[in-house]
Design a protein around this motif. Sequence first.
Motif, mmCIF file in Angstrom:
data_model
loop_
_atom_site.group_PDB
_atom_site.id
_atom_site.type_symbol
_atom_site.label_atom_id
_atom_site.label_comp_id
_atom_site.label_asym_id
_atom_site.label_seq_id
_atom_site.Cartn_x
_atom_site.Cartn_y
_atom_site.Cartn_z
ATOM 1 N N PRO A 1 -47.206 101.515 61.049
ATOM 2 C CA PRO A 1 -47.915 101.254 59.835
ATOM 3 C C PRO A 1 -47.480 102.339 58.818
ATOM 4 O O PRO A 1 -47.287 103.538 59.333
ATOM 5 C CB PRO A 1 -49.195 101.470 60.037
ATOM 6 N N GLY A 2 -47.069 102.164 57.797
ATOM 7 C CA GLY A 2 -46.535 102.853 56.769
ATOM 8 C C GLY A 2 -44.928 103.104 56.746
ATOM 9 O O GLY A 2 -44.579 103.500 55.438
ATOM 10 N N MET A 3 -44.323 102.387 57.434
ATOM 11 C CA MET A 3 -42.920 102.541 57.677
ATOM 12 C C MET A 3 -42.513 101.493 56.415
ATOM 13 O O MET A 3 -42.946 100.500 56.407
ATOM 14 C CB MET A 3 -42.280 102.241 59.038
ATOM 15 N N PRO A 4 -41.348 101.639 55.900
ATOM 16 C CA PRO A 4 -40.693 100.770 54.819
ATOM 17 C C PRO A 4 -40.334 99.427 55.796
ATOM 18 O O PRO A 4 -39.974 99.383 56.880
ATOM 19 C CB PRO A 4 -39.551 101.348 54.485
ATOM 20 N N TYR A 5 -40.939 98.397 55.116
ATOM 21 C CA TYR A 5 -40.807 97.193 55.611
ATOM 22 C C TYR A 5 -40.369 96.249 54.287
ATOM 23 O O TYR A 5 -41.246 95.974 53.550
ATOM 24 C CB TYR A 5 -41.873 96.662 56.605
ATOM 25 N N GLN A 6 -39.334 95.472 54.400
ATOM 26 C CA GLN A 6 -39.047 94.387 53.404
ATOM 27 C C GLN A 6 -38.382 93.114 53.936
ATOM 28 O O GLN A 6 -37.529 93.255 54.477
ATOM 29 C CB GLN A 6 -38.179 95.018 52.271
ATOM 30 N N PRO A 7 -39.422 91.955 53.988
ATOM 31 C CA PRO A 7 -38.810 90.782 54.524
ATOM 32 C C PRO A 7 -37.571 90.486 53.953
ATOM 33 O O PRO A 7 -37.340 90.605 52.934
ATOM 34 C CB PRO A 7 -40.059 89.821 54.172
ATOM 35 N N GLY A 8 -36.584 90.151 55.091
ATOM 36 C CA GLY A 8 -35.198 89.852 54.787
ATOM 37 C C GLY A 8 -34.319 90.820 55.034
ATOM 38 O O GLY A 8 -32.958 90.801 55.023
ATOM 39 N N ASN A 9 -34.824 92.082 54.992
ATOM 40 C CA ASN A 9 -33.887 93.381 55.171
ATOM 41 C C ASN A 9 -34.330 93.861 56.662
ATOM 42 O O ASN A 9 -34.776 95.092 56.711
ATOM 43 C CB ASN A 9 -34.125 94.331 54.064
ATOM 44 N N THR A 10 -34.486 93.177 57.552
ATOM 45 C CA THR A 10 -35.249 93.506 58.852
ATOM 46 C C THR A 10 -34.208 93.443 59.994
ATOM 47 O O THR A 10 -34.647 93.861 61.200
ATOM 48 C CB THR A 10 -36.414 92.607 59.150
ATOM 49 N N VAL A 11 -33.210 93.204 59.978
ATOM 50 C CA VAL A 11 -31.821 93.277 60.966
ATOM 51 C C VAL A 11 -31.336 94.637 60.955
ATOM 52 O O VAL A 11 -30.670 95.075 60.045
ATOM 53 C CB VAL A 11 -31.080 92.086 60.701
ATOM 54 N N GLN A 12 -31.093 95.178 62.287
ATOM 55 C CA GLN A 12 -30.636 96.274 62.653
ATOM 56 C C GLN A 12 -29.561 95.706 63.614
ATOM 57 O O GLN A 12 -29.689 94.949 64.229
ATOM 58 C CB GLN A 12 -31.358 97.260 63.117
ATOM 59 N N ILE A 13 -28.624 96.621 64.011
ATOM 60 C CA ILE A 13 -27.573 96.520 65.012
ATOM 61 C C ILE A 13 -27.882 97.628 65.803
ATOM 62 O O ILE A 13 -27.749 98.751 65.713
ATOM 63 C CB ILE A 13 -26.117 96.648 64.381
ATOM 64 N N ALA A 14 -28.009 97.090 67.390
ATOM 65 C CA ALA A 14 -28.315 98.109 68.507
ATOM 66 C C ALA A 14 -26.883 98.239 69.373
ATOM 67 O O ALA A 14 -26.228 97.329 69.430
ATOM 68 C CB ALA A 14 -29.418 97.621 69.285
ATOM 69 N N ILE A 15 -26.555 99.441 69.356
ATOM 70 C CA ILE A 15 -25.395 99.856 69.942
ATOM 71 C C ILE A 15 -25.627 100.490 71.484
ATOM 72 O O ILE A 15 -26.416 101.509 71.475
ATOM 73 C CB ILE A 15 -24.428 100.872 69.175
ATOM 74 N N HIS A 16 -25.121 99.871 72.504
ATOM 75 C CA HIS A 16 -25.494 100.735 73.715
ATOM 76 C C HIS A 16 -24.291 101.229 74.496
ATOM 77 O O HIS A 16 -23.710 100.524 75.363
ATOM 78 C CB HIS A 16 -26.137 99.445 74.688
ATOM 79 N N PRO A 17 -23.695 102.230 74.050
ATOM 80 C CA PRO A 17 -22.568 102.941 74.830
ATOM 81 C C PRO A 17 -23.146 103.403 76.037
ATOM 82 O O PRO A 17 -24.094 103.948 76.211
ATOM 83 C CB PRO A 17 -22.172 103.991 73.823
ATOM 84 N N THR A 18 -22.443 103.550 77.202
ATOM 85 C CA THR A 18 -22.890 103.992 78.436
ATOM 86 C C THR A 18 -22.847 105.300 78.562
ATOM 87 O O THR A 18 -23.395 105.904 79.597
ATOM 88 C CB THR A 18 -22.067 103.331 79.762
ATOM 89 N N GLU A 19 -21.937 106.103 77.859
ATOM 90 C CA GLU A 19 -21.617 107.657 78.032
ATOM 91 C C GLU A 19 -22.323 108.371 76.742
ATOM 92 O O GLU A 19 -22.053 107.634 75.554
ATOM 93 C CB GLU A 19 -20.281 107.872 77.952
ATOM 94 N N GLU A 20 -23.016 109.411 77.268
ATOM 95 C CA GLU A 20 -23.751 110.155 76.063
ATOM 96 C C GLU A 20 -22.667 110.774 75.216
ATOM 97 O O GLU A 20 -23.061 110.662 73.843
ATOM 98 C CB GLU A 20 -24.442 111.316 76.503
ATOM 99 N N ALA A 21 -21.572 111.153 75.534
ATOM 100 C CA ALA A 21 -20.598 111.817 74.485
ATOM 101 C C ALA A 21 -20.210 110.534 73.331
ATOM 102 O O ALA A 21 -19.918 110.807 72.350
ATOM 103 C CB ALA A 21 -19.353 112.268 75.310
#
Length: 143
Positions: free
Chosen positions: A74-94
């Motif tokens: 609650p309180g975080m910016p939210y705008q319908p239609g602008n709700t897709v993010q890209i999740a990246i999952h590299p296996t190495e921390e570096a």
Amino acid sequence: MSITLNPYLNFDGNTKEAVYFYEKALGGKLMGLMTFGDMPADPNHPLPDQMKDRVMHAHLKVGDADLMFSDTFPGMPYQPGNTVQIAIHPTEEARARAIFAALEDGGQVVMPLQKTDWSPLYGIVKDKFGVTFQVNVPGELPQ
């Protein structure tokens, strides 16, 4: 070196409804759904009651593709239609740190890279083009 990418959809309190809708509409399979209330309590950061039933993370498998979902705080910016993010999952921390730093150049850190209950290294960054990325080194989820 291994890396995967997937869409991450954010909603404002109706993620459960969206996940079940997409599961049916796309013929997907729900792999998991965890609410904020399912996470271990942190006395330094008490969870407001209104957050406990919101979805922290859901994973829907559609064919070979992964769709991931979460509700906003609650309180975080939210705008319908602008709700897709890209999740990246590299296996190495570096590699995760390098990707995050590259995306941060000219952009904005939303959540600094840090250890979480589900990842040894996780952070959120919005790049200079306004695209938001979640960088997540895969880890073990708490039981």
